[in-house]
Design a protein around this motif. Structure first.
Motif, mmCIF file in Angstrom:
data_model
loop_
_atom_site.group_PDB
_atom_site.id
_atom_site.type_symbol
_atom_site.label_atom_id
_atom_site.label_comp_id
_atom_site.label_asym_id
_atom_site.label_seq_id
_atom_site.Cartn_x
_atom_site.Cartn_y
_atom_site.Cartn_z
ATOM 1 N N LYS A 29 90.743 8.340 -34.759
ATOM 2 C CA LYS A 29 90.796 9.721 -34.266
ATOM 3 C C LYS A 29 92.123 9.987 -33.549
ATOM 4 O O LYS A 29 92.739 11.042 -33.734
ATOM 5 N N LEU A 30 92.546 9.039 -32.711
ATOM 6 C CA LEU A 30 93.773 9.224 -31.935
ATOM 7 C C LEU A 30 95.011 9.277 -32.817
ATOM 8 O O LEU A 30 95.971 10.008 -32.521
ATOM 9 N N THR A 31 94.999 8.491 -33.894
ATOM 10 C CA THR A 31 96.160 8.446 -34.781
ATOM 11 C C THR A 31 96.059 9.428 -35.937
ATOM 12 O O THR A 31 96.931 9.433 -36.822
ATOM 13 N N HIS A 32 94.998 10.220 -35.953
ATOM 14 C CA HIS A 32 94.785 11.219 -37.008
ATOM 15 C C HIS A 32 94.798 10.581 -38.395
ATOM 16 O O HIS A 32 95.417 11.091 -39.347
ATOM 17 N N MET A 33 94.134 9.439 -38.493
ATOM 18 C CA MET A 33 94.055 8.737 -39.771
ATOM 19 C C MET A 33 93.375 9.620 -40.816
ATOM 20 O O MET A 33 92.391 10.303 -40.524
ATOM 21 N N ARG A 34 93.879 9.604 -42.017
ATOM 22 C CA ARG A 34 93.298 10.413 -43.089
ATOM 23 C C ARG A 34 91.995 9.777 -43.576
ATOM 24 O O ARG A 34 91.875 8.550 -43.657
ATOM 25 N N LYS A 35 91.023 10.605 -43.927
ATOM 26 C CA LYS A 35 89.750 10.118 -44.447
ATOM 27 C C LYS A 35 89.812 10.012 -45.965
ATOM 28 O O LYS A 35 90.614 10.697 -46.620
ATOM 29 N N ASN A 36 88.949 9.148 -46.523
ATOM 30 C CA ASN A 36 88.877 9.046 -47.985
ATOM 31 C C ASN A 36 88.030 10.186 -48.542
ATOM 32 O O ASN A 36 87.560 11.061 -47.792
ATOM 33 N N LYS A 37 87.819 10.187 -49.834
ATOM 34 C CA LYS A 37 87.084 11.286 -50.455
ATOM 35 C C LYS A 37 85.616 11.328 -50.055
ATOM 36 O O LYS A 37 84.943 12.343 -50.260
ATOM 37 N N GLU A 38 85.122 10.229 -49.462
ATOM 38 C CA GLU A 38 83.743 10.207 -48.976
ATOM 39 C C GLU A 38 83.642 10.668 -47.529
ATOM 40 O O GLU A 38 82.559 10.656 -46.952
ATOM 41 N N GLY A 39 84.779 11.056 -46.950
ATOM 42 C CA GLY A 39 84.783 11.513 -45.571
ATOM 43 C C GLY A 39 84.756 10.394 -44.554
ATOM 44 O O GLY A 39 84.343 10.597 -43.401
ATOM 45 N N GLU A 40 85.236 9.197 -44.956
ATOM 46 C CA GLU A 40 85.216 8.036 -44.072
ATOM 47 C C GLU A 40 86.645 7.591 -43.765
ATOM 48 O O GLU A 40 87.529 7.669 -44.618
ATOM 49 N N TYR A 41 86.842 7.099 -42.555
ATOM 50 C CA TYR A 41 88.104 6.444 -42.232
ATOM 51 C C TYR A 41 88.108 5.066 -42.889
ATOM 52 O O TYR A 41 87.092 4.360 -42.877
ATOM 53 N N ALA A 42 89.238 4.674 -43.442
ATOM 54 C CA ALA A 42 89.324 3.388 -44.136
ATOM 55 C C ALA A 42 90.612 2.679 -43.761
ATOM 56 O O ALA A 42 91.654 3.314 -43.564
ATOM 57 N N ILE A 43 90.524 1.362 -43.643
ATOM 58 C CA ILE A 43 91.680 0.527 -43.383
ATOM 59 C C ILE A 43 91.920 -0.315 -44.630
ATOM 60 O O ILE A 43 91.027 -1.032 -45.084
ATOM 61 N N LEU A 44 93.119 -0.197 -45.226
ATOM 62 C CA LEU A 44 93.421 -0.844 -46.499
ATOM 63 C C LEU A 44 92.403 -0.446 -47.560
ATOM 64 O O LEU A 44 91.938 -1.259 -48.360
ATOM 65 N N ASN A 45 92.028 0.817 -47.542
ATOM 66 C CA ASN A 45 91.079 1.420 -48.483
ATOM 67 C C ASN A 45 89.653 0.877 -48.343
ATOM 68 O O ASN A 45 88.817 1.078 -49.234
ATOM 69 N N ILE A 46 89.373 0.201 -47.240
ATOM 70 C CA ILE A 46 88.029 -0.317 -46.987
ATOM 71 C C ILE A 46 87.438 0.403 -45.780
ATOM 72 O O ILE A 46 87.947 0.254 -44.657
ATOM 73 N N PRO A 47 86.395 1.226 -45.964
ATOM 74 C CA PRO A 47 85.773 1.905 -44.818
ATOM 75 C C PRO A 47 85.181 0.887 -43.851
ATOM 76 O O PRO A 47 84.597 -0.112 -44.272
#
Length: 236
Positions: A29-47
Protein backbone atom coordinates in the motif's frame (compact mmCIF):
# COMPACT_ATOMS: atom_id res chain seq x y z
CA UNK A 1 4.91 -56.24 32.48
CA UNK A 2 1.74 -54.59 31.16
CA UNK A 3 1.90 -51.73 28.71
CA UNK A 4 1.30 -48.32 30.23
CA UNK A 5 -0.17 -45.97 27.65
CA UNK A 6 -1.28 -43.41 30.23
CA UNK A 7 0.25 -41.91 33.34
CA UNK A 8 -2.65 -41.34 35.70
CA UNK A 9 -5.07 -38.45 35.45
CA UNK A 10 -3.62 -35.65 33.34
CA UNK A 11 -4.60 -33.02 30.82
CA UNK A 12 -3.05 -30.94 28.06
CA UNK A 13 -4.14 -27.55 26.75
CA UNK A 14 -2.74 -26.00 23.61
CA UNK A 15 -3.63 -22.66 22.02
CA UNK A 16 -2.01 -20.91 19.08
CA UNK A 17 -2.63 -17.84 16.98
CA UNK A 18 -0.75 -16.72 13.91
CA UNK A 19 -1.06 -14.02 11.28
CA UNK A 20 0.62 -13.61 7.91
CA UNK A 21 0.91 -11.04 5.14
CA UNK A 22 0.17 -7.88 7.11
CA UNK A 23 3.62 -6.30 6.75
CA UNK A 24 3.74 -7.12 3.04
CA UNK A 25 0.26 -5.67 2.56
CA UNK A 26 1.24 -2.47 4.36
CA UNK A 27 4.40 -2.20 2.26
CA UNK A 28 2.42 -2.76 -0.94
CA UNK A 29 0.00 0.00 0.00
CA UNK A 30 2.78 2.44 0.95
CA UNK A 31 4.71 1.83 -2.26
CA UNK A 32 1.58 1.86 -4.44
CA UNK A 33 2.40 -1.57 -5.80
CA UNK A 34 0.33 -2.47 -8.85
CA UNK A 35 -2.21 -5.28 -8.49
CA UNK A 36 -2.54 -8.22 -10.88
CA UNK A 37 -5.64 -8.89 -12.94
CA UNK A 38 -7.18 -10.73 -9.98
CA UNK A 39 -6.91 -7.61 -7.84
CA UNK A 40 -4.07 -9.00 -5.71
CA UNK A 41 -0.68 -7.59 -4.83
CA UNK A 42 2.05 -9.93 -6.08
CA UNK A 43 5.78 -10.21 -5.55
CA UNK A 44 7.62 -11.71 -8.55
CA UNK A 45 4.15 -12.42 -9.98
CA UNK A 46 3.27 -14.55 -6.93
CA UNK A 47 0.38 -13.22 -4.78
CA UNK A 48 1.18 -13.35 -1.09
CA UNK A 49 -1.22 -14.82 1.47
CA UNK A 50 -2.84 -12.72 4.16
CA UNK A 51 -4.76 -14.43 6.95
CA UNK A 52 -5.19 -14.93 10.67
CA UNK A 53 -5.42 -18.39 12.19
CA UNK A 54 -6.28 -19.59 15.70
CA UNK A 55 -6.25 -23.11 17.17
CA UNK A 56 -7.46 -24.52 20.48
CA UNK A 57 -6.88 -28.11 21.64
CA UNK A 58 -7.80 -29.70 24.97
CA UNK A 59 -7.30 -33.34 26.02
CA UNK A 60 -7.77 -35.06 29.36
CA UNK A 61 -7.00 -38.57 30.57
CA UNK A 62 -8.93 -39.83 33.62
CA UNK A 63 -7.45 -42.88 35.34
CA UNK A 64 -10.02 -45.43 36.53
CA UNK A 65 -7.41 -47.73 38.07
CA UNK A 66 -3.82 -48.72 37.27
CA UNK A 67 -4.90 -50.54 34.08
CA UNK A 68 -7.83 -48.54 32.67
CA UNK A 69 -8.57 -44.94 31.80
CA UNK A 70 -10.96 -42.77 29.81
CA UNK A 71 -9.53 -40.00 27.65
CA UNK A 72 -11.36 -37.29 25.75
CA UNK A 73 -10.30 -34.61 23.35
CA UNK A 74 -11.78 -31.42 21.86
CA UNK A 75 -10.26 -29.30 19.10
CA UNK A 76 -11.34 -26.12 17.34
CA UNK A 77 -9.52 -24.16 14.66
CA UNK A 78 -10.34 -21.30 12.34
CA UNK A 79 -8.36 -19.56 9.61
CA UNK A 80 -9.72 -16.37 8.03
CA UNK A 81 -8.36 -15.02 4.72
CA UNK A 82 -8.62 -11.27 4.20
CA UNK A 83 -6.97 -8.32 2.50
CA UNK A 84 -4.80 -9.75 -0.26
CA UNK A 85 -6.17 -13.31 -0.08
CA UNK A 86 -9.46 -14.99 -0.90
CA UNK A 87 -8.28 -18.43 0.24
CA UNK A 88 -5.99 -19.85 2.92
CA UNK A 89 -2.77 -21.46 1.58
CA UNK A 90 -3.21 -25.21 1.18
CA UNK A 91 -0.60 -26.13 3.80
CA UNK A 92 -2.44 -23.99 6.39
CA UNK A 93 -5.93 -25.35 5.70
CA UNK A 94 -7.60 -27.99 7.87
CA UNK A 95 -8.47 -31.54 6.84
CA UNK A 96 -10.51 -34.29 8.47
CA UNK A 97 -10.10 -38.03 8.56
CA UNK A 98 -7.00 -40.03 9.37
CA UNK A 99 -5.23 -41.51 12.38
CA UNK A 100 -5.53 -38.34 14.50
CA UNK A 101 -8.94 -37.18 13.36
CA UNK A 102 -12.29 -38.87 12.64
CA UNK A 103 -10.98 -42.41 12.22
CA UNK A 104 -13.86 -43.81 10.16
CA UNK A 105 -12.39 -41.91 7.19
CA UNK A 106 -8.98 -42.03 5.58
CA UNK A 107 -6.82 -38.93 5.73
CA UNK A 108 -8.27 -35.98 3.76
CA UNK A 109 -11.30 -38.04 2.83
CA UNK A 110 -13.96 -36.26 4.90
CA UNK A 111 -15.65 -32.96 4.10
CA UNK A 112 -15.65 -30.08 3.92
CA UNK A 113 -19.26 -30.03 5.11
CA UNK A 114 -21.39 -32.37 3.03
CA UNK A 115 -18.96 -32.38 0.09
CA UNK A 116 -18.31 -36.00 -0.87
CA UNK A 117 -15.09 -35.36 -2.78
CA UNK A 118 -14.12 -35.28 -6.43
CA UNK A 119 -10.85 -37.22 -6.38
CA UNK A 120 -8.79 -34.08 -5.72
CA UNK A 121 -7.55 -34.16 -2.12
CA UNK A 122 -6.82 -30.41 -2.26
CA UNK A 123 -10.56 -29.78 -2.40
CA UNK A 124 -11.17 -31.77 0.79
CA UNK A 125 -9.80 -29.06 3.06
CA UNK A 126 -11.38 -26.17 4.91
CA UNK A 127 -10.94 -23.01 6.97
CA UNK A 128 -12.79 -24.20 10.08
CA UNK A 129 -12.36 -27.39 12.11
CA UNK A 130 -14.45 -28.85 14.93
CA UNK A 131 -13.47 -32.24 16.36
CA UNK A 132 -13.96 -34.32 19.47
CA UNK A 133 -13.10 -37.84 20.63
CA UNK A 134 -13.61 -40.10 23.60
CA UNK A 135 -11.52 -43.21 24.10
CA UNK A 136 -11.53 -46.04 26.63
CA UNK A 137 -7.99 -47.32 27.15
CA UNK A 138 -6.98 -50.55 28.84
CA UNK A 139 -3.62 -52.19 29.47
CA UNK A 140 -3.95 -55.83 28.36
CA UNK A 141 -0.72 -57.75 28.87
CA UNK A 142 3.02 -57.37 28.35
CA UNK A 143 3.44 -54.25 26.16
CA UNK A 144 0.02 -54.47 24.51
CA UNK A 145 -2.89 -52.13 25.25
CA UNK A 146 -6.33 -51.80 23.69
CA UNK A 147 -8.77 -48.98 23.09
CA UNK A 148 -12.36 -48.39 22.03
CA UNK A 149 -13.24 -44.96 20.68
CA UNK A 150 -15.87 -42.64 19.23
CA UNK A 151 -14.83 -39.67 17.09
CA UNK A 152 -16.89 -36.72 15.83
CA UNK A 153 -16.06 -33.74 13.64
CA UNK A 154 -15.61 -32.19 10.22
CA UNK A 155 -14.10 -29.20 8.45
CA UNK A 156 -15.84 -26.37 6.59
CA UNK A 157 -14.98 -23.44 4.34
CA UNK A 158 -15.86 -19.90 5.40
CA UNK A 159 -16.63 -18.84 1.85
CA UNK A 160 -18.57 -20.54 -0.90
CA UNK A 161 -16.31 -22.15 -3.51
CA UNK A 162 -17.64 -23.73 -6.70
CA UNK A 163 -15.10 -26.55 -6.40
CA UNK A 164 -16.41 -27.51 -2.94
CA UNK A 165 -20.22 -27.67 -3.13
CA UNK A 166 -21.81 -28.10 0.30
CA UNK A 167 -18.58 -27.17 2.05
CA UNK A 168 -19.47 -23.73 3.40
CA UNK A 169 -20.15 -23.39 7.13
CA UNK A 170 -23.72 -22.37 7.93
CA UNK A 171 -25.20 -22.18 11.41
CA UNK A 172 -28.46 -23.77 10.27
CA UNK A 173 -26.70 -26.76 8.69
CA UNK A 174 -23.30 -27.45 10.26
CA UNK A 175 -24.64 -29.68 13.05
CA UNK A 176 -26.13 -31.96 10.40
CA UNK A 177 -22.69 -32.22 8.76
CA UNK A 178 -20.80 -33.52 11.78
CA UNK A 179 -19.42 -36.96 11.00
CA UNK A 180 -19.39 -39.73 13.61
CA UNK A 181 -17.13 -42.80 13.69
CA UNK A 182 -16.42 -45.61 16.14
CA UNK A 183 -13.86 -48.36 16.40
CA UNK A 184 -11.22 -50.26 18.31
CA UNK A 185 -7.46 -50.18 18.35
CA UNK A 186 -4.30 -51.69 19.76
CA UNK A 187 -1.14 -50.02 21.01
CA UNK A 188 2.32 -51.49 21.53
CA UNK A 189 4.30 -49.53 24.11
CA UNK A 190 8.00 -49.79 23.27
CA UNK A 191 8.99 -47.33 25.97
CA UNK A 192 10.49 -44.62 23.78
CA UNK A 193 7.49 -44.61 21.40
CA UNK A 194 4.09 -46.25 20.92
CA UNK A 195 2.95 -48.08 17.80
CA UNK A 196 -0.77 -47.64 17.20
CA UNK A 197 -3.19 -49.66 15.05
CA UNK A 198 -6.77 -48.35 14.80
CA UNK A 199 -9.75 -49.59 12.84
CA UNK A 200 -12.61 -47.12 12.45
CA UNK A 201 -16.13 -47.50 11.08
CA UNK A 202 -18.38 -44.75 9.81
CA UNK A 203 -21.48 -44.22 11.97
CA UNK A 204 -22.99 -41.04 10.46
CA UNK A 205 -21.86 -39.89 7.02
CA UNK A 206 -22.58 -36.19 6.32
CA UNK A 207 -22.03 -36.64 2.59
CA UNK A 208 -25.62 -37.95 2.50
CA UNK A 209 -28.65 -36.05 3.79
CA UNK A 210 -30.82 -39.12 4.37
CA UNK A 211 -31.18 -42.81 3.64
CA UNK A 212 -29.14 -45.89 4.41
CA UNK A 213 -25.87 -44.27 3.34
CA UNK A 214 -26.23 -41.48 5.91
CA UNK A 215 -26.48 -43.93 8.82
CA UNK A 216 -24.00 -46.73 8.15
CA UNK A 217 -24.08 -47.58 11.86
CA UNK A 218 -27.50 -49.11 11.14
CA UNK A 219 -26.56 -50.55 7.75
CA UNK A 220 -22.78 -51.14 7.93
CA UNK A 221 -20.79 -52.31 4.95
CA UNK A 222 -17.19 -53.17 5.78
CA UNK A 223 -15.80 -52.47 2.31
CA UNK A 224 -17.42 -49.02 2.27
CA UNK A 225 -17.28 -47.89 5.89
CA UNK A 226 -14.02 -49.23 7.34
CA UNK A 227 -10.70 -47.37 7.54
CA UNK A 228 -7.45 -48.75 8.96
CA UNK A 229 -4.80 -46.50 10.48
CA UNK A 230 -1.21 -47.07 11.53
CA UNK A 231 0.52 -44.32 13.49
CA UNK A 232 3.23 -43.60 16.00
CA UNK A 233 2.04 -42.14 19.30
CA UNK A 234 -1.40 -41.71 20.82
CA UNK A 235 -4.05 -39.74 18.92
CA UNK A 236 -4.30 -37.19 21.74
Amino acid sequence: MAANVFNGTSYTLRANIEAAGNWLYALAKLTHMRKNKEGEYAILNIPFAQYIKADFDFAKNIAIDNRNSIAYHMAFGIAVPYGNAKMIPFEKRYFAGGANSVRGWSVRNLGPGSFSGDGNFMNQTGDLKIEGSIEYRSNLFWKLAGAAFVDVGNVWTLRKYDSQPGGQFRFDKFYKQIAVAYGIGFRIDLGFFILRFDGGMKAINPAFSSGRERYPIIHPRFSRDFAFHFAVGLPF
